[in-house]
Design an enzyme around this catalytic site. Structure first.
Site, short mmCIF file in Angstrom:
data_model
loop_
_atom_site.label_atom_id
_atom_site.label_comp_id
_atom_site.label_asym_id
_atom_site.label_seq_id
_atom_site.Cartn_x
_atom_site.Cartn_y
_atom_site.Cartn_z
N ASP A 127 1.66 -0.27 -2.30
CA ASP A 127 2.17 1.07 -1.90
C ASP A 127 3.47 1.43 -2.62
OD1 ASP A 127 0.08 0.94 -0.15
OD2 ASP A 127 1.30 0.58 1.63
N ARG A 265 -17.04 17.08 -3.09
CA ARG A 265 -17.41 15.73 -2.64
C ARG A 265 -16.14 14.88 -2.58
NH1 ARG A 265 -21.43 18.14 -1.85
NH2 ARG A 265 -23.55 17.67 -2.56
O1 F6P Z 1 0.08 -1.53 2.72
C1 F6P Z 1 -0.98 -1.78 1.88
C2 F6P Z 1 -2.22 -1.09 2.36
O2 F6P Z 1 -3.22 -1.37 1.40
C3 F6P Z 1 -2.09 0.41 2.62
O3 F6P Z 1 -2.06 1.17 1.45
C4 F6P Z 1 -3.30 0.64 3.50
O4 F6P Z 1 -3.12 1.77 4.30
C5 F6P Z 1 -3.33 -0.60 4.34
O5 F6P Z 1 -2.66 -1.61 3.60
C6 F6P Z 1 -4.71 -1.07 4.68
O6 F6P Z 1 -4.63 -2.16 5.53
P1 F6P Z 1 -5.83 -3.13 5.88
O7 F6P Z 1 -5.81 -4.24 4.88
O8 F6P Z 1 -5.50 -3.62 7.26
O9 F6P Z 1 -7.10 -2.34 5.82
#
Ligand code: F6P
Length: 345
Positions: A127, A265
């Site tokens: 992120d 889409r």
């Molecule tokens: O923080 C990293 C991240 O990949 C985010 O971008 C995403 O919202 C979240 O983790 C997804 O988490 P999980 O692995 O619990 O699906």
């Protein structure tokens, strides 16, 4: 003299480059005469006493792969268990821990209070929103997945005269949608830091409809319209940040099609953004950070973190990584780049 011994663990969501940190720091430490152990599955491995020896032959070459050799967990297990954590940590017989993780992982450490263990932090998240560092490894690789998707989807968008809407990850931060969207020259980029006007978005799309066969939009999972809020898809109990965002691309596709008549889409890139082999940029960043971490261990720089600032890898206080998320400034120079290209943002 007994060999000096250090532990390494990876916590939080995986990010391409974690294996690079494991390989580079372990190899540099082994060179310096240390013994390195890898704690399995983040903090869980401390409670379960699960670890493996990271010898040179074990770590050699692992930098190539996404994921983490040591496993990870994005649930915090420390709250209310500081004594148990501390007692188990002592059994490892290490000088300290190298902890590669995100805000949740470091918040976990702070839950140890006065039972804090010697640790060196390595900031990690696709992120790119960790405080205290200007870039995190995994971000470049994830952006390349988004840009490649934008490039590929433009072909079908043009073939069918459609709008293709890509949903990028990023939680409350727009770094992924912005970086990946720019690299793929998307026509529209929506990020949470700049809640969009529905009216202005429709106007821009109708305008583009006059001259374009197809359109590519990149939308951050946390993006939302003015006066609305981000789409929380579900919650993960026990996770340091329970909300999981999602659904905005599908919602936009249905709404834009209804309002403009332009067939739309959506594609959710999801965990593909975390699963690709690290780019050269991420490899070099983790190699440099890993070697610095090994030096920090030798300097007993416990309580510090390795960060990237002012164009180079350097040291900072671990507490600097525990600050609130670093978001995109709404007039960031990358936003201005998008505007200069006529991208709706
Ligand atoms: O923080 C990293 C991240 O990949 C985010 O971008 C995403 O919202 C979240 O983790 C997804 O988490 P999980 O692995 O619990 O699906």
């Amino acid at each position: 003299m007994a060999k000096r011994r250090v532990g390494i663990l990876t916590g939080g969501g995986d990010a391409p480059g974690l294996n690079g940190i494991i390989e580079a720091s372990s190899r540099a430490l082994i060179q310096a005469g240390y013994e390195v152990i890898g704690i399995m599955d983040g903090y869980e491995g401390i409670f379960n006493n699960r670890y493996r020896d990271l010898t040179a032959d074990v770590v050699h070459g692992v930098h190539i792969d996404a994921g983490t050799l040591l496993g990870t967990s994005n649930k915090t297990w420390i709250a209310g268990r500081a004594d148990e954590f501390n007692a188990n940590y002592k059994k490892l017989n290490v000088e300290g821990l190298i902890v590669a993780g995100g805000d949740g992982t470091f918040a976990g450490l702070s839950e140890l209070g006065d039972k804090i263990v010697p640790a060196i932090g390595v900031p990690k998240t696709i992120d790119n929103d960790l405080a205290g560092t200007e870039v995190t490894f995994g971000y470049d690789t994830a952006c390349s997945v988004i840009a490649e998707a934008a490039d590929a989807l433009r072909t079908t968008a043009n073939a069918h005269r459609r709008i293709m809407i890509i949903e990028a990850m990023g939680r409350t931060a727009g770094w992924l949608a912005l970086g990946g969207g720019l690299a793929g020259y998307a026509d529209v980029i929506l990020i949470p830091e700049r809640p969009f006007s529905k009216e202005a978005l429709l106007k821009s799309i109708k305008e583009k409809q006059k001259t374009s066969r197809g359109l590519v939009m990149v939308v951050a999972e946390g993006a939302f319209a003015k006066g609305e809020s981000p789409h929380v898809a579900f919650k993960v109990k026990g996770s340091p940040q329970e909300e999981r965002y999602g659904g905005v691309a599908e919602m936009l596709a249905r709404w834009i099609e209804a309002e403009t008549g332009w067939e739309s889409r959506h594609v959710v890139l999801g965990h593909l953004q975390r699963s690709k082999a690290p780019t050269t940029t991420d490899r070099f960043l983790t190699l440099t950070m890993g070697v610095e971490v090994a030096k920090m261990v030798q300097d007993h720089a416990w309580g510090q973190a390795v960060v990237y600032r002012d164009g180079r890898v350097q040291r900072a206080q671990l507490t600097e990584l525990m600050q609130p998320a670093r978001l995109v400034d709404k007039d960031h120079r990358w936003v201005q780049l998008a505007q200069a290209l006529g991208i709706f943002i």
